[in-house]
Design an enzyme around this catalytic site. Structure first.
Site, PDB file in Angstrom:
ATOM      1  N   GLY A 738      -4.123   0.971  -5.210  1.00  0.00           N
ATOM      2  CA  GLY A 738      -2.758  -0.060  -4.997  1.00  0.00           C
ATOM      3  C   GLY A 738      -3.142  -1.417  -4.646  1.00  0.00           C
ATOM      4  O   GLY A 738      -2.759  -2.345  -5.301  1.00  0.00           O
ATOM      5  N   GLU A 742      -2.770  -4.485  -6.942  1.00  0.00           N
ATOM      6  CA  GLU A 742      -2.115  -5.755  -6.505  1.00  0.00           C
ATOM      7  C   GLU A 742      -3.175  -7.092  -6.966  1.00  0.00           C
ATOM      8  O   GLU A 742      -2.596  -7.981  -7.355  1.00  0.00           O
ATOM      9  CB  GLU A 742      -1.836  -5.552  -5.133  1.00  0.00           C
ATOM     10  CG  GLU A 742      -1.336  -7.098  -4.536  1.00  0.00           C
ATOM     11  CD  GLU A 742      -1.173  -7.027  -2.984  1.00  0.00           C
ATOM     12  OE1 GLU A 742      -0.642  -8.078  -2.238  1.00  0.00           O
ATOM     13  OE2 GLU A 742      -1.462  -5.934  -2.268  1.00  0.00           O
ATOM     14  N   THR A1043       4.766  -3.827  -4.747  1.00  0.00           N
ATOM     15  CA  THR A1043       4.364  -3.516  -6.366  1.00  0.00           C
ATOM     16  C   THR A1043       2.971  -3.108  -6.537  1.00  0.00           C
ATOM     17  O   THR A1043       2.799  -2.340  -7.673  1.00  0.00           O
ATOM     18  CB  THR A1043       4.698  -4.787  -6.949  1.00  0.00           C
ATOM     19  OG1 THR A1043       3.733  -5.938  -6.623  1.00  0.00           O
ATOM     20  CG2 THR A1043       6.167  -5.410  -7.038  1.00  0.00           C
ATOM     21  N   CYS A1044       2.172  -3.239  -5.505  1.00  0.00           N
ATOM     22  CA  CYS A1044       0.895  -2.763  -5.890  1.00  0.00           C
ATOM     23  C   CYS A1044       0.620  -1.320  -5.822  1.00  0.00           C
ATOM     24  O   CYS A1044      -0.121  -0.468  -6.092  1.00  0.00           O
ATOM     25  CB  CYS A1044      -0.148  -3.505  -4.944  1.00  0.00           C
ATOM     26  SG  CYS A1044       0.296  -3.200  -3.079  1.00  0.00           S
ATOM     27  N   PHE A1045       1.640  -0.619  -5.029  1.00  0.00           N
ATOM     28  CA  PHE A1045       1.598   0.785  -4.968  1.00  0.00           C
ATOM     29  C   PHE A1045       2.874   1.417  -5.688  1.00  0.00           C
ATOM     30  O   PHE A1045       3.254   2.597  -5.724  1.00  0.00           O
ATOM     31  CB  PHE A1045       1.926   1.118  -3.391  1.00  0.00           C
ATOM     32  CG  PHE A1045       0.863   0.770  -2.618  1.00  0.00           C
ATOM     33  CD1 PHE A1045      -0.450   1.147  -2.765  1.00  0.00           C
ATOM     34  CD2 PHE A1045       0.977  -0.144  -1.534  1.00  0.00           C
ATOM     35  CE1 PHE A1045      -1.529   0.832  -2.022  1.00  0.00           C
ATOM     36  CE2 PHE A1045      -0.026  -0.718  -0.930  1.00  0.00           C
ATOM     37  CZ  PHE A1045      -1.338  -0.203  -1.005  1.00  0.00           C
TER      38      PHE A1045
END
Length: 1076
Positions: A738, A742, A1043-1045
């Site tokens: 993640g 990101e 959002t990265c995950f």
């Protein structure tokens, strides 16, 4: 004493020897003097003799002080026999250079004498004297041969020499025909007229054997094969008349006709200049049906071989040019059979024979030919000045009049007349390709019962007279395209633009059977494996012309005007091409190892791709039109894994036949296989990875510094990112890929921001490289880095919301490198207003020069106007009706390619360092955009829910989770659902293969505290979340996301309405980064 006597003896002997030698030398001197005296006396005698003869001649035929016009009226005639005797004596001592003027005087006199009705005055009268008749015949042959010798030496470009040439031509004309002899018009000479005619034939026969045609050919070459033509009407008419006389006299015997064709008709651009300078010569050709006779003669194989082997390539092409112009002139007068099949077959064979001299590339033994390209034969001095006019002659073959005569009218007659019984094929209701399928058999049976009215429709057979005629004519034009490589574009343009010929040809193909005769062509291909039948050359010609036509067709013409081709025609055409390619590859009707060298495949495949790419840019086909129903995805993929050649070729050449999802799986499998081969999987790496440390406020700079120089193999592998916050401390990250996602998203967000001036946006909010990006330092290195980062995202299956302009993606796919790519077609994706302006110029009816355009474009840069020339010196070249099409394409090419060439190349270099270009060939431009940014379809909530992971006590049956899915399904609009997806994953579109391929997987976590206090799941929080036990009232808290995950952090709301309102507010107020 003895030595003294010896010395006197030796001296005596030497004196005697010297005396003998002196006497011998004296004798030799006397003999030499006698010999010299004899020679001198002989020479003096000869000179006196020559002088006597010359004086006698000059006295008999004095020089006239009058001009040539008066000379004929005031000339005093003498006895013809006296002139004959003096001339015979002159010929005994004749010297060409010395006696040139005397000979010309003689020629003028004897020509004038022929107008006299007196036997004693007319020079022919000597022949009627039985004592001199035989000698006179030899004499006149000698005289006319001397005329030929002079003609070979004189220079037509010299005015003085030109006068002499006319005198000699006049003499030859007068003595090779009796029609100007005054004697023959007298009543008592009627019986002699036949004998006189035979005399002329005898004289011409003698001249023919002495190289008569070679003389005329030489004169023609020197007179018309030059920059400025030296021959005028009288001279050219005389030469043509002289060339025809032996032919007419011999009643067009094969021997004479062979020589005439080889020596006279092969003179470069002869007929071209005849039409311009000497129209009466053209009428003479027509009177004697010379075109019909020449074509009929050349239709015999042996005659054709003799002529071509004698002339070889260059002059054979010149002969063809003359024949084509004769065909153009005689198109209304010649017999119908002369044009088809005779002229068609002769032209095809000539072009085919010339092709053996055409070579692929420059070499030590090749020369550049302006019509044929590199040519394995040298030029002589006469050919280069004629090439422009030769090209004009050849272009008549694809000009409007000839195309109407050869192709347009026959096609129209066939189409209007319908299919006769002799050309009819059996009634076929449905494509017989699925004949073994029981379902299709039943369907055909039902159709046969319900469509009895249509069941009697006849189709033409391949091999019927009509089909053979069209095929042979198309074969001729196809051979012209193959041979005359430097005028290929002109030929295609002629065929596409004249009288709707292309549309008529398409209508004709439609009469060959269901689906444009698909089964007939496949059956013929199964028998004719080398694809050499004329019917295939008809198909190739149609495909090549159609490719050219579609390439130059703009959107207004194709989608709005639809004249003559309707959109349904393109749909039917693409269906035929699609199935023809599929069936021929699957059935291995082509040699799959060398399929690209097969001309039928190459032409049909090219047209298919042109139509497919046009449809990708602006659709005109129904959904799933390009997919082949016969392909069963599971079986096809199984065969592909087994390495079966047909399936491999289909994937390489026509991937659009396979469902898009299957191609994405192929792409993902290729990526996975490469990772295994290169040892880039996490297990293979064994914990080894590339670590990148970046500062939040220097994200792009730190990422560029550490990743730009990283080898592409390392970048394909595992990359870990460590963030440094503003305080200079390491940020905590969850090792779930993640953090790298990101970093990737944030990097892409910043570099694609138009305010950075690396990329600009179109009016439709789509990205393309900025032409002024050079204002940034190291801008090309940055573009390469951006390409690598986007390639990494695609490589890892991470979707990013970056909409590119389609013209830019076409360049990434490499489609613009293909010869048939049209820049103007994709201009709307950059600048719709410019496209409308250029389309207006294309269809402008008046004089375009009134708009005062030039081949240049002005651009404002930093407050200054910068002028770019589209061609060297473009500022001074006005746009006219003749060059406006070129201007349109150059303008589109400049805006979409030239301005951003360096930036695009750098981006592509970086992108292809990660993504194999062969993998990209699986996708069209829109499909590549879907691969980058996800599927452009509504959000499938069932698929998302099926692949969702839960944390913090949440589970699929949890009350809050059920409310969430219900709110998304019932209360949110489609736009709001897309915004929700963007809120949690940073991209508003789902992955191409669904959420099973979303990385990391979408997850929902129950949270009790704000993001700044969130330390992850604890045992207590999980238990409370699972049993819906409230720790705090989350009424004032909003859902958040990482959002990265791909993680949604959802508070444990107590009411559905609260969840709905809070979620809607959060989604609409935090929509991720925007590109505007």
């Amino acid at each position: 004493m003895f030595s003294k006597n010896l010395t006197s003896k030796d001296s005596f002997l030497e004196q005697m020897k010297a005396a003998r030698e002196e006497r011998a030398l004296e004798k030799k001197r006397e003999q030499s003097a006698t010999k010299i005296q004899a020679i001198v006396r002989g020479w003096l005698a000869r000179q006196r003799f020559i002088k006597i003869i010359l004086d006698e001649f000059d006295e008999l035929l004095p020089e006239s002080s009058h001009g040539s016009q008066d000379e004929g009226q005031q000339m005093e005639f003498v006895q013809a026999l006296d002139v004959y005797k003096v001339t015979c004596r002159l010929f005994l001592i004749f010297k060409q250079q010395r006696d040139r003027k005397r000979f010309e005087k003689l020629c003028k006199y004897i020509v004038q004498s022929l107008h006299s009705e007196s036997v004693k005055i007319s020079y022919v009268g000597v022949f009627l004297n039985k004592d001199y008749s035989l000698c006179w015949i030899s004499h006149i042959k000698d005289l006319l041969f001397k005329c030929c010798q002079y003609l070979e030496q004189l220079k037509p470009e010299s005015p003085l020499d030109m006068q002499s040439i006319l005198i000699h031509l006049h003499t030859l004309l007068e003595f090779t025909a009796t029609n100007t002899w005054a004697l023959t018009r007298m009543k008592n000479f009627d019986k002699l007229r036949g004998g006189m005619t035979q005399l002329c034939a005898n004289v011409m026969g003698s001249l023919f054997h002495k190289g008569y045609y070679l003389t005329l050919k030489s004169l023609l070459l020197r007179g018309i094969c030059r920059e400025k033509v030296a021959l005028k009407n009288i001279a050219l008419s005389a030469i043509v008349a002289l060339a025809l006389r032996p032919l007419i006299s011999a009643q067009f015997s094969e021997k004479l006709l062979t020589m005439f064709i080889i020596q006279i008709l092969s003179v470069p651009t002869l007929v071209y200049h005849m039409q311009l300078i000497s129209p009466e010569s053209i009428s003479t050709f027509r009177t004697h049906a010379l075109f019909d006779k020449s074509i009929e003669f050349l239709s015999a194989d042996q005659n054709m071989r003799i002529v071509f082997n004698t002339l070889e390539g260059n002059y054979a092409l010149c002969l063809l040019g003359n024949l084509i112009q004769m065909a153009h002139i005689e198109r209304e007068h010649a017999h119908a059979e002369t044009f088809y099949p005779t002229f068609v077959l002769v032209t095809t064979r000539f072009l085919d024979s010339c092709q053996q001299y055409v070579v692929c590339k420059k070499g030590n033994l090749s020369n550049w030919h302006p019509v044929l390209g590199w040519f394995a034969q040298s030029f002589d001095a006469y050919l280069p000045p004629t090439m422009g006019n030769l090209r004009t002659q050849l272009s008549l073959l694809w000009g409007a009049p000839m195309l109407k005569k050869l192709l347009a009218y026959p096609l129209k007659e066939m189409i209007d007349g319908g299919v006769g019984e002799e050309g009819a094929g059996p009634s076929q209701q449905s494509s017989p390709i699925q004949s073994n399928n029981p379902a299709s058999f039943i369907r055909r049976a039902l159709e046969a019962r319900t469509n009895r009215g249509n069941s009697n429709k006849n189709f033409r057979k391949l091999g019927s007279p009509d089909c053979t005629k069209v095929a042979l004519i198309c074969s001729m034009y196809h051979t012209a395209l193959q041979t005359m490589t430097q005028v290929k574009l002109d030929i295609l343009t002629g065929l596409c633009n004249q009288d709707e010929i292309l549309y008529s040809l398409w209508q004709f193909l439609c009469t060959l059977g269901p689906n444009s005769g698909l089964k007939a062509f496949l059956d013929l291909l199964a028998v004719n494996t080398k694809s050499s039948a004329p019917e295939f050359q008809m198909l190739i010609l149609f495909a090549d012309c159609m490719t050219h036509y579609v390439t130059i067709l703009d959107d207004m013409e194709m989608y709005e005007k639809q004249e003559p081709f309707k959109l349904q025609d393109f749909v039917n055409m693409s269906a035929f091409l699609n199935m023809f390619i599929y069936k021929s590859i699957i059935g291995q009707l082509f040699d799959l190892k060398s399929i690209q060298s097969n001309e039928v495949f190459r032409s049909v495949h090219t047209l298919l791709l042109v139509l497919y790419r046009r449809d990708c840019r602006r659709s005109y086909t129904p959904p799933s039109h390009w997919l082949v129903r016969d392909i069963r995805d599971s079986h096809f993929m199984a065969d592909l894994e087994k390495g079966k050649k047909p399936q491999q070729v289909l994937v390489q050449k026509t991937p659009h036949m396979i469902a898009h999802g299957e191609r994405v799986r192929l792409f993902r499998r290729a990526v996975a296989d490469e990772k295994v081969v290169l040892g880039l999987t996490e297990r293979a790496c064994g914990g080894r990875s590339t670590l990148v440390t970046v500062r939040r406020n220097r994200l792009v700079e730190d990422g560029y510094r550490q990743l730009a120089a990283l080898p592409s193999r390392a970048l394909r592998g595992v990359v870990r990112v460590r963030f440094i916050n503003e305080q200079g401390l390491d940020e905590a990250g969850i090792d779930q890929d993640g953090v790298f996602k990101e970093f990737l998203e944030e990097t892409i967000k910043r570099v694609f921001d138009p305010s950075l001036n690396l990329f600009r946006v179109t009016s439709e909010e789509r990205l393309y490289p900025s032409p002024t990006s050079c204002l940034q330092d190291n801008h090309l290195q940055l573009f390469e880095f951006i390409g690598r980062m986007l390639g990494k995202a695609v490589y890892e299956g991470i979707v990013v919301d970056v909409p590119f302009a389609s013209f830019f993606l076409s360049q990434v796919l490499g489609q613009t490198q293909q010869a048939l790519y049209s820049w103007i077609d994709e201009l709307p994706s950059l600048d719709r207003d410019l496209y409308r302006s250029l389309t207006y110029i294309k269809h402008f009816q008046g004089d375009i020069s009134s708009l005062e355009l030039t081949f240049s474009v002005d651009e404002e840069r930093l407050g200054e106007i910068v002028t770019h020339e589209l061609v060297p010196g473009g500022k001074a070249i006005p746009v006219t009706n003749e060059n406006k099409i070129n201007y349109i394409h150059l303008m589109a090419h400049f805006r979409m390619h030239t301005q951003i060439k360096d930036q695009t190349n750098a981006f592509i270099k970086g992108f292809r360092a990660i993504i194999n270009p062969e993998w990209l060939s699986l996708f069209s431009t829109p499909e590549l955009q879907r691969l980058i940014s996800g599927d452009n379809v509504p959000l499938d909530l069932r698929d998302l829910r099926r692949h969702t992971q839960y944390y913090g006590g949440f589970h699929d049956s949890h009350r809050v989770v059920c409310w969430l899915w219900d709110v998304l399904q019932r209360d949110f609009t489609e736009h709001e659902r897309a915004q929700f997806l963007k809120f949690v994953t940073s991209c508003s579109k789902p992955p191409v293969l669904g959420f099973a391929h979303l990385k990391p997987p979408f997850s929902i976590r129950c949270v009790e505290v704000g993001d700044d206090e969130d330390t992850g799941d604890t045992i207590g929080s999980v238990i409370r979340g699972f049993f819906t036990i409230r720790k705090k009232d989350p009424l004032n808290r909003l859902p958040t996301s990482s959002t990265c995950f791909n993680l949604l952090k959802l508070p444990n709301y107590q009411k559905r309405s609260t969840l709905r309102d809070k979620l809607r507010y959060a989604v609409n107020s935090n929509t991720g980064f925007e590109l505007s």
